[in-house]
Design a protein around this motif. Structure first.
Motif, short mmCIF file in Angstrom:
data_model
loop_
_atom_site.label_atom_id
_atom_site.label_comp_id
_atom_site.label_asym_id
_atom_site.label_seq_id
_atom_site.Cartn_x
_atom_site.Cartn_y
_atom_site.Cartn_z
N GLN A 56 0.82 -1.19 0.00
CA GLN A 56 0.00 0.00 0.00
C GLN A 56 0.87 1.25 0.00
O GLN A 56 1.95 1.29 0.57
CB GLN A 56 -0.94 0.02 1.20
N LEU A 57 0.35 2.24 -0.70
CA LEU A 57 0.99 3.56 -0.76
C LEU A 57 0.05 4.55 -0.11
O LEU A 57 -1.13 4.63 -0.46
CB LEU A 57 1.24 3.97 -2.21
N ARG A 58 0.58 5.29 0.85
CA ARG A 58 -0.21 6.28 1.57
C ARG A 58 0.30 7.67 1.17
O ARG A 58 1.46 8.00 1.40
CB ARG A 58 -0.07 6.07 3.08
N ILE A 59 -0.59 8.46 0.57
CA ILE A 59 -0.25 9.80 0.08
C ILE A 59 -0.97 10.82 0.96
O ILE A 59 -2.19 10.82 1.05
CB ILE A 59 -0.68 9.98 -1.39
N THR A 60 -0.20 11.68 1.62
CA THR A 60 -0.79 12.70 2.49
C THR A 60 -0.44 14.08 1.96
O THR A 60 0.68 14.56 2.16
CB THR A 60 -0.31 12.56 3.94
N PRO A 61 -1.38 14.75 1.26
CA PRO A 61 -1.12 16.10 0.76
C PRO A 61 -1.32 17.13 1.88
O PRO A 61 -2.27 17.04 2.66
CB PRO A 61 -2.17 16.28 -0.34
N ALA A 118 0.61 13.22 9.41
CA ALA A 118 1.39 14.42 9.13
C ALA A 118 0.60 15.66 9.50
O ALA A 118 -0.58 15.78 9.19
CB ALA A 118 1.76 14.46 7.65
N ARG A 119 1.26 16.58 10.19
CA ARG A 119 0.63 17.85 10.56
C ARG A 119 1.45 19.00 10.01
O ARG A 119 2.67 19.06 10.22
CB ARG A 119 0.51 17.97 12.08
N LEU A 120 0.77 19.89 9.30
CA LEU A 120 1.44 21.05 8.73
C LEU A 120 1.57 22.13 9.80
O LEU A 120 0.58 22.58 10.38
CB LEU A 120 0.64 21.58 7.55
N VAL A 121 2.81 22.57 10.08
CA VAL A 121 3.05 23.67 11.00
C VAL A 121 3.11 24.98 10.23
O VAL A 121 2.53 25.98 10.64
CB VAL A 121 4.36 23.44 11.79
N SER A 122 3.82 24.96 9.11
CA SER A 122 3.92 26.11 8.21
C SER A 122 4.38 25.59 6.86
O SER A 122 4.58 24.38 6.69
CB SER A 122 4.92 27.15 8.75
N SER A 123 4.55 26.50 5.90
CA SER A 123 5.04 26.07 4.59
C SER A 123 6.48 25.59 4.66
O SER A 123 7.00 25.03 3.70
CB SER A 123 4.93 27.22 3.58
N GLN A 124 7.13 25.77 5.83
CA GLN A 124 8.51 25.34 6.01
C GLN A 124 8.68 24.27 7.08
O GLN A 124 9.81 23.91 7.41
CB GLN A 124 9.40 26.54 6.37
N GLU A 125 7.58 23.74 7.62
CA GLU A 125 7.73 22.75 8.68
C GLU A 125 6.53 21.83 8.77
O GLU A 125 5.38 22.27 8.66
CB GLU A 125 7.93 23.44 10.04
N ILE A 126 6.81 20.53 8.98
CA ILE A 126 5.77 19.56 9.28
C ILE A 126 6.23 18.70 10.45
O ILE A 126 7.42 18.62 10.75
CB ILE A 126 5.42 18.65 8.08
N ILE A 127 5.27 18.04 11.11
CA ILE A 127 5.56 17.09 12.18
C ILE A 127 4.87 15.78 11.85
O ILE A 127 3.68 15.75 11.53
CB ILE A 127 5.11 17.63 13.55
N LEU A 128 5.63 14.68 11.93
CA LEU A 128 5.11 13.34 11.68
C LEU A 128 4.98 12.60 13.01
O LEU A 128 5.93 12.56 13.80
CB LEU A 128 6.04 12.56 10.75
#
Length: 217
Positions: A56-61, A118-128
Motif C-alpha cells: 500500500q501507498l499512503r499519500i498525504t497532501p 502528518a501535521r502542517l506547522v507552516s510552509s517550512q515545517e511539518i511534524i510526523l
C-alpha cells in the motif's frame, strides 16, 4: 514560474516531497501537483491510500489553501484512462513570491503499522507522528529557520529524539544551545546516543571540521 522540487528521505518507505513554485512576474496563477497511482486512491482521514498486490501507498497532501481532487482522466500519452490525485491552488503572486505544497509518501506491505500522520506547522515545517504512539515525533524543517526555538542555516533539517539529519548546513541551535557546527556547508547525520556525526562532504570533498554536542568529529 520557477518550480523547485525537494525530496527528503526519512527512512526506507518514508519520503517527504516539497514543491516550491515561484512567480517570475506579477499575476494570478493556478498550480497543480499531480500523482498518478496505479489504482483508485481511497480517502483515509487526511491521507489517500492505494492498495495493490499486498502493498500500500499512503499519500498525504498538505498545504493551505491547497485543494485535493481525485478522479480518472484520459492519459493521452499512453492512450488509456488512469487515476490522478491532484493538489491544486490558485493564488495571486507578485514577482518573487512563492507557494509551497508538501506531500508525505509512505509505502509499506499491507497491514504494516504504524503509518505516520502528518501535521502542517507552516510552509517550512511539518511534524510526523504515529497514532499508536510507538515512535517519537519526527520534525522536518526547511531552512534557513529561526522559528520555534530552532536556528539553522540547513536547507533541510530532520529532527528525531536521538538523531538529526542536516543538509547543506554549518550550524544548528535549539533553545539557544549549539548542537552542531561545521566550518563549511556539509550534510550530516548526528547520533546523540553515540555523540558522533556521519558527515557528507558533497561534491567538493573538502575536509570539514565539525563539532557536535557531547562529541567532536
Amino acid at each position: 514560474t520557477d518550480w523547485r522540487r525537494e525530496i527528503v528521505w526519512i527512512r526506507p518507505g518514508l519520503y517527504v516531497v516539497r514543491d516550491v513554485i515561484t512567480a517570475l512576474a506579477d499575476g494570478r496563477y493556478t498550480v497543480n501537483v499531480s500523482w498518478r497511482p496505479s489504482s483508485q486512491p481511497k480517502p483515509d482521514g487526511a491521507a489517500w491510500v492505494v492498495a495493490e498486490r499486498g502493498a500500500q501507498l499512503r499519500i498525504t497532501p498538505l498545504g493551505e489553501p491547497w485543494q485535493v481532487v481525485a478522479g480518472e482522466e484520459e492519459d493521452r500519452a499512453w492512450h488509456k484512462t488512469s487515476w490522478n490525485l491532484r493538489q491544486c491552488v490558485t493564488a495571486r503572486l507578485e514577482h518573487g513570491e512563492s507557494v509551497a505544497g508538501i506531500t508525505v509518501l509512505q509505502a509499506e506491505k499491507t497491514g504494516t503499522t504504524p503509518f505516520y500522520d502528518a501535521r502542517l506547522v507552516s510552509s517550512q515545517e511539518i511534524i510526523l507522528t504515529t497514532g499508536a504512539g510507538k515512535s517519537s515525533p519526527i520534525r522536518v524543517i526547511w531552512g534557513p529557520s529561526q522559528a520555534a526555538g530552532v536556528e539553522t542555516d540547513a536547507a533541510v533539517l530532520v529532527m528525531e529524539a536521538d538523531e538529526i539529519q542536516l543538509t547543506h548546513a554549518t550550524r544548528l541551535k535549539v533553545a539557544g544551545e549549539t548542537l552542531f557546527e561545521a566550518d563549511h556547508s556539509v550534510g550530516a547525520r548526528v547520533d546523540w546516543q553515540q555523540g558522533r556525526a556521519a558527515v557528507d562532504l558533497g561534491a567538493s570533498a573538502q575536509p570539514a571540521k565539525v563539532k557536535i554536542r557531547g562529541g567532536k568529529g
